[in-house]
Design a protein around this motif. Structure first.
Motif, PDB file in Angstrom:
ATOM      1  N   MET A 119      28.244 -34.967  -1.046  1.00  0.00           N
ATOM      2  CA  MET A 119      27.412 -36.279  -2.072  1.00  0.00           C
ATOM      3  C   MET A 119      26.118 -35.605  -2.384  1.00  0.00           C
ATOM      4  O   MET A 119      25.631 -35.974  -3.325  1.00  0.00           O
ATOM      5  CB  MET A 119      27.680 -37.463  -1.168  1.00  0.00           C
ATOM      6  CG  MET A 119      26.948 -38.703  -1.948  1.00  0.00           C
ATOM      7  SD  MET A 119      27.144 -40.185  -1.250  1.00  0.00           S
ATOM      8  CE  MET A 119      25.872 -40.177   0.109  1.00  0.00           C
ATOM      9  N   PHE A 120      25.399 -35.428  -0.855  1.00  0.00           N
ATOM     10  CA  PHE A 120      23.931 -34.985  -1.130  1.00  0.00           C
ATOM     11  C   PHE A 120      23.818 -33.902  -1.955  1.00  0.00           C
ATOM     12  O   PHE A 120      22.472 -33.439  -2.413  1.00  0.00           O
ATOM     13  CB  PHE A 120      23.367 -35.366  -0.115  1.00  0.00           C
ATOM     14  CG  PHE A 120      23.084 -36.690   0.612  1.00  0.00           C
ATOM     15  CD1 PHE A 120      22.553 -37.431  -0.125  1.00  0.00           C
ATOM     16  CD2 PHE A 120      23.415 -36.735   1.889  1.00  0.00           C
ATOM     17  CE1 PHE A 120      22.204 -38.911   0.441  1.00  0.00           C
ATOM     18  CE2 PHE A 120      23.216 -38.248   2.414  1.00  0.00           C
ATOM     19  CZ  PHE A 120      22.636 -39.044   1.641  1.00  0.00           C
ATOM     20  N   ALA A 121      24.675 -33.021  -2.165  1.00  0.00           N
ATOM     21  CA  ALA A 121      24.648 -31.624  -2.835  1.00  0.00           C
ATOM     22  C   ALA A 121      24.169 -32.020  -4.195  1.00  0.00           C
ATOM     23  O   ALA A 121      23.592 -30.932  -4.894  1.00  0.00           O
ATOM     24  CB  ALA A 121      25.864 -30.850  -2.684  1.00  0.00           C
ATOM     25  N   SER A 122      24.540 -33.014  -4.948  1.00  0.00           N
ATOM     26  CA  SER A 122      24.228 -33.265  -6.234  1.00  0.00           C
ATOM     27  C   SER A 122      22.563 -33.258  -6.405  1.00  0.00           C
ATOM     28  O   SER A 122      22.319 -32.918  -7.633  1.00  0.00           O
ATOM     29  CB  SER A 122      24.636 -34.773  -6.704  1.00  0.00           C
ATOM     30  OG  SER A 122      24.111 -35.748  -6.048  1.00  0.00           O
ATOM     31  N   LEU A 123      21.771 -33.367  -5.428  1.00  0.00           N
ATOM     32  CA  LEU A 123      20.513 -33.306  -5.342  1.00  0.00           C
ATOM     33  C   LEU A 123      19.969 -31.864  -5.531  1.00  0.00           C
ATOM     34  O   LEU A 123      18.812 -31.897  -5.798  1.00  0.00           O
ATOM     35  CB  LEU A 123      19.913 -34.086  -4.361  1.00  0.00           C
ATOM     36  CG  LEU A 123      20.482 -35.564  -4.091  1.00  0.00           C
ATOM     37  CD1 LEU A 123      20.306 -35.872  -2.682  1.00  0.00           C
ATOM     38  CD2 LEU A 123      19.532 -36.569  -5.038  1.00  0.00           C
ATOM     39  N   LEU A 124      20.834 -31.216  -5.220  1.00  0.00           N
ATOM     40  CA  LEU A 124      20.460 -29.750  -5.245  1.00  0.00           C
ATOM     41  C   LEU A 124      20.079 -29.165  -6.664  1.00  0.00           C
ATOM     42  O   LEU A 124      19.144 -28.486  -7.021  1.00  0.00           O
ATOM     43  CB  LEU A 124      21.356 -28.591  -4.730  1.00  0.00           C
ATOM     44  CG  LEU A 124      21.574 -28.785  -3.270  1.00  0.00           C
ATOM     45  CD1 LEU A 124      22.702 -27.993  -2.716  1.00  0.00           C
ATOM     46  CD2 LEU A 124      20.381 -28.323  -2.408  1.00  0.00           C
ATOM     47  N   VAL A 125      20.805 -29.953  -7.637  1.00  0.00           N
ATOM     48  CA  VAL A 125      20.587 -29.764  -9.147  1.00  0.00           C
ATOM     49  C   VAL A 125      19.380 -30.065  -9.495  1.00  0.00           C
ATOM     50  O   VAL A 125      18.385 -29.431 -10.252  1.00  0.00           O
ATOM     51  CB  VAL A 125      21.759 -30.414 -10.098  1.00  0.00           C
ATOM     52  CG1 VAL A 125      21.429 -30.252 -11.469  1.00  0.00           C
ATOM     53  CG2 VAL A 125      23.146 -30.247  -9.448  1.00  0.00           C
ATOM     54  N   ASP A 126      18.620 -31.149  -8.900  1.00  0.00           N
ATOM     55  CA  ASP A 126      17.395 -31.538  -9.291  1.00  0.00           C
ATOM     56  C   ASP A 126      16.406 -30.739  -8.523  1.00  0.00           C
ATOM     57  O   ASP A 126      15.255 -30.418  -9.472  1.00  0.00           O
ATOM     58  CB  ASP A 126      17.121 -32.878  -8.835  1.00  0.00           C
ATOM     59  CG  ASP A 126      18.111 -34.252  -9.428  1.00  0.00           C
ATOM     60  OD1 ASP A 126      17.861 -34.675 -10.629  1.00  0.00           O
ATOM     61  OD2 ASP A 126      19.219 -34.154  -8.664  1.00  0.00           O
ATOM     62  N   LEU A 127      16.565 -30.404  -7.240  1.00  0.00           N
ATOM     63  CA  LEU A 127      15.651 -29.564  -6.659  1.00  0.00           C
ATOM     64  C   LEU A 127      15.523 -28.202  -7.276  1.00  0.00           C
ATOM     65  O   LEU A 127      14.524 -27.812  -7.279  1.00  0.00           O
ATOM     66  CB  LEU A 127      16.035 -29.404  -5.216  1.00  0.00           C
ATOM     67  CG  LEU A 127      15.318 -28.649  -4.188  1.00  0.00           C
ATOM     68  CD1 LEU A 127      13.723 -29.064  -4.068  1.00  0.00           C
ATOM     69  CD2 LEU A 127      15.689 -28.287  -2.706  1.00  0.00           C
ATOM     70  N   ALA A 128      16.554 -27.727  -7.514  1.00  0.00           N
ATOM     71  CA  ALA A 128      16.341 -26.269  -8.379  1.00  0.00           C
ATOM     72  C   ALA A 128      15.564 -26.213  -9.638  1.00  0.00           C
ATOM     73  O   ALA A 128      15.074 -25.342 -10.061  1.00  0.00           O
ATOM     74  CB  ALA A 128      17.935 -25.707  -8.781  1.00  0.00           C
ATOM     75  N   ARG A 129      15.491 -27.347 -10.109  1.00  0.00           N
ATOM     76  CA  ARG A 129      14.510 -27.400 -11.463  1.00  0.00           C
ATOM     77  C   ARG A 129      13.135 -27.254 -11.008  1.00  0.00           C
ATOM     78  O   ARG A 129      12.012 -26.862 -11.733  1.00  0.00           O
ATOM     79  CB  ARG A 129      14.640 -28.670 -12.141  1.00  0.00           C
ATOM     80  CG  ARG A 129      16.068 -28.761 -12.826  1.00  0.00           C
ATOM     81  CD  ARG A 129      16.128 -29.877 -14.066  1.00  0.00           C
ATOM     82  NE  ARG A 129      16.235 -31.193 -13.289  1.00  0.00           N
ATOM     83  CZ  ARG A 129      17.099 -31.903 -12.997  1.00  0.00           C
ATOM     84  NH1 ARG A 129      18.534 -31.459 -13.529  1.00  0.00           N
ATOM     85  NH2 ARG A 129      17.232 -32.989 -12.556  1.00  0.00           N
TER      86      ARG A 129
END
Length: 562
Positions: free
Chosen positions: A314-324
């Motif tokens: 679930m929290f892996a969706s936040l990696l998309v944001d962090l990668a930016r």
């Protein structure tokens, strides 16, 4: 002072004249500085609300009489009141070395072990206290507390009731009885127990928390929030009250306040022991808490997975944001997720949690827990994109599709989620309910259940067999993801499978109990994390008829579309 000054101070204390007793004791101590008993008395008089003073007094007493077991035990209580539970446990052990049959020390040691999240040992310690003194109500109450922590709620309720038989007006026993009733799904009765506790001890923050959770389980969220607010007011430093308030805020859509409270999970011993890898706990002082996106921009960031595998998905969706924002990211996760995450996020380096100890942390600008990214990137409902973010390799998907073959619709099913400590009974299907679900004809049911699949193995449901694959073939989440992507529909209770299916963008019907986990929200047919997950909610506890009607309609539609 007169020779009987100490006796006078002691008598005043016994009569409840505590201020006068303390004045008398201090006068006596001034004239008799080598009298250990008076310093022990001063410690007891300061114990309620002035733990630092109590500890100093006990230290003075023990400097004069180091082997006095009751004073050693009382000193442990002062340490416990200061939150120094490990030191308190050592002090209780010292008292019991001096006096092995000291029932009160065994009793209070049990409460300290609960604070250290060592519940099995706490039960043993409480059992010793009860064996030595069956009339010690507090020992039965502490036993109830430990049994609740182990998920043995029926036994905990019996222990709490025994404590109340011995001492009917015991707030802590009422509170632990309420916890047991909540664990048994009897939230209305639990609420009454907490109300009784609060009538006796209105400043007992734990009872405010308990009543809040009981009201939350009944869907009375505004009243629950008021109770948790009061718990925070009474004890602003309590990680428990902030954490539980955070979950309720998140459930009801207050994401900014919810994530702020949620960060207090790092102050909870139970969370640290059950939900965070030991190496991450060791790094706690280095973790960046409540980071904003600007704090991470252009930085070299280490992100460490926490909690269960479903939470990590679930929290892996936040990696998309962090990668930016971040210049470079290394993420440590459950080894079963490595293949899937590496394929889904090729710009991020992934390491298994079992290898966290080998990661050189000094090379990173920031170290964050994976769930902590939510504070940075999910401050409101509109910040949840709901888009798929995981994808298995095409080869894995093709292999599963070839293996399943053509023909009628293929529907994955998972019927059991959680453990005794995470509400498995309320969120799992009974064998009878499972049989009703998979009796729908004209489709191929495929088990996606982790662990014991005995309820469906070799079972014929109206002539339709349930396909079960060996655990070794779907234990790795890329293999499981490939299987999920090869299905027409997934039906599941609350479990990690929901997060995987939603993260893949595959359609999933989720069977939600009347008191769901926070992440599924308080109401509605959708959740913010995934647009492909549909929530089929119970309206009455234990009654799956309504949710099953929705599933049956979806299955019929899938069957007719072939």
């Amino acid at each position: 002072m007169a020779p009987d000054g100490f006796q006078t101070a002691s008598r005043l204390a016994q009569e409840g004249q505590f201020a006068a007793a303390e004045q008398a004791a201090r006068r006596f101590a001034r004239d008799n500085p080598r009298h250990p008993g008076v310093f022990s008395l001063l410690g007891r008089l300061a114990a309620d609300g002035r733990a630092e003073e109590a500890l100093a007094a006990y230290d003075q007493a023990l400097a004069l009489a180091p082997d006095h077991a009751p004073t050693v035990s009382n000193r442990a209580q002062a340490l416990r009141a200061l939150g120094r539970s490990a030191e308190a446990l050592a002090a209780y052990d010292r008292a019991l070395t001096l006096k092995p049959d000291y029932a009160v020390a065994w009793c209070n040691r049990a409460e300290t072990l609960c604070a250290l999240d060592r519940a099995e040992e706490a039960v043993e310690s409480a059992d010793r206290a009860v064996a030595l003194d069956p009339t010690l109500a507090e020992a039965h109450a502490n036993r109830a507390q430990a049994l609740n922590a182990l998920g043995r709620h029926a036994d905990a309720l019996a222990a709490a009731q025994q404590a109340l038989t011995l001492r009917p007006a015991a707030p802590r026993a009422l509170r632990h009885g309420g916890d047991a009733l909540t664990g048994l799904g009897r939230s209305a009765e639990a609420e009454q127990a907490y109300c009784q506790a609060l009538s006796l001890a209105p400043r007992l923050a734990e009872a405010w928390i308990g009543r809040g959770l009981a009201r939350q389980a009944q869907g009375r969220h505004a009243e629950a929030l008021a109770d948790l607010d009061e718990a925070v007011r009474l004890d602003p430093d309590s990680a428990d009250s902030r954490y539980h308030r955070g979950l309720l805020r998140l459930m009801t859509g207050d994401f900014a306040g919810g994530w702020d409270d949620y960060e207090h999970r790092w102050g909870r011993e139970g969370f640290l022991r059950r939900s965070a890898p030991a190496r991450l706990v060791a790094l706690r002082d280095q973790l960046r808490i409540r980071a904003a996106p600007a704090d991470l921009a252009g930085r070299k960031v280490l992100v460490v997975g926490e909690q269960g595998i479903g939470d990590q998905v679930m929290f892996a969706s936040l990696l998309v944001d962090l990668a930016r924002d971040a210049a470079e990211i290394t993420c440590v996760c459950d080894p079963r997720l490595l293949r899937l995450f590496r394929h889904s996020f090729p710009q991020i380096a992934f390491v298994g949690l079992d290898r966290l100890g080998a990661v050189e942390t000094a090379g990173f600008d920031e170290i964050l827990p994976l769930g902590g990214l939510a504070y940075a990137y999910r401050q409101g409902r509109s910040a949840f994109p709901g888009a798929p973010y995981l994808s298995p390799s095409p080869e894995v998907v093709a292999r599963w599709r070839a293996r399943l073959g053509p023909g009628r619709p293929k529907i994955g099913v998972s019927w059991r989620g959680g453990t005794d400590l995470t509400g498995a009974a309320g969120r799992s299907l009974s064998p009878e309910a499972l049989a009703t679900l998979i009796s729908i004809k004209g489709v191929t049911w495929v088990s996606l259940q982790y662990g014991d699949t005995a309820p469906v193995e070799a079972r014929q449901a109206g002539g339709d067999a349930v396909t079960v694959f060996p655990a070794s073939e779907i234990d790795d989440f890329e293999d499981l993801a490939g299987l999920v992507m090869s299905l027409d529909l997934v039906v599941s209770v609350q479990t990690a499978l929901i997060h995987l299916t939603g993260a893949l963008g595959q359609r999933c019907l989720t069977l939600i109990p009347s008191a769901p986990e926070w992440r599924y929200g308080a109401t509605g047919a959708t959740m913010p994390w995934y647009s492909s997950v549909e929530l089929c909610r119970q309206t009455t506890p234990g009654d799956w008829n309504g949710p099953f009607d929705r599933v049956a309609a979806a299955v019929r539609a899938a069957r007719e579309s072939v």
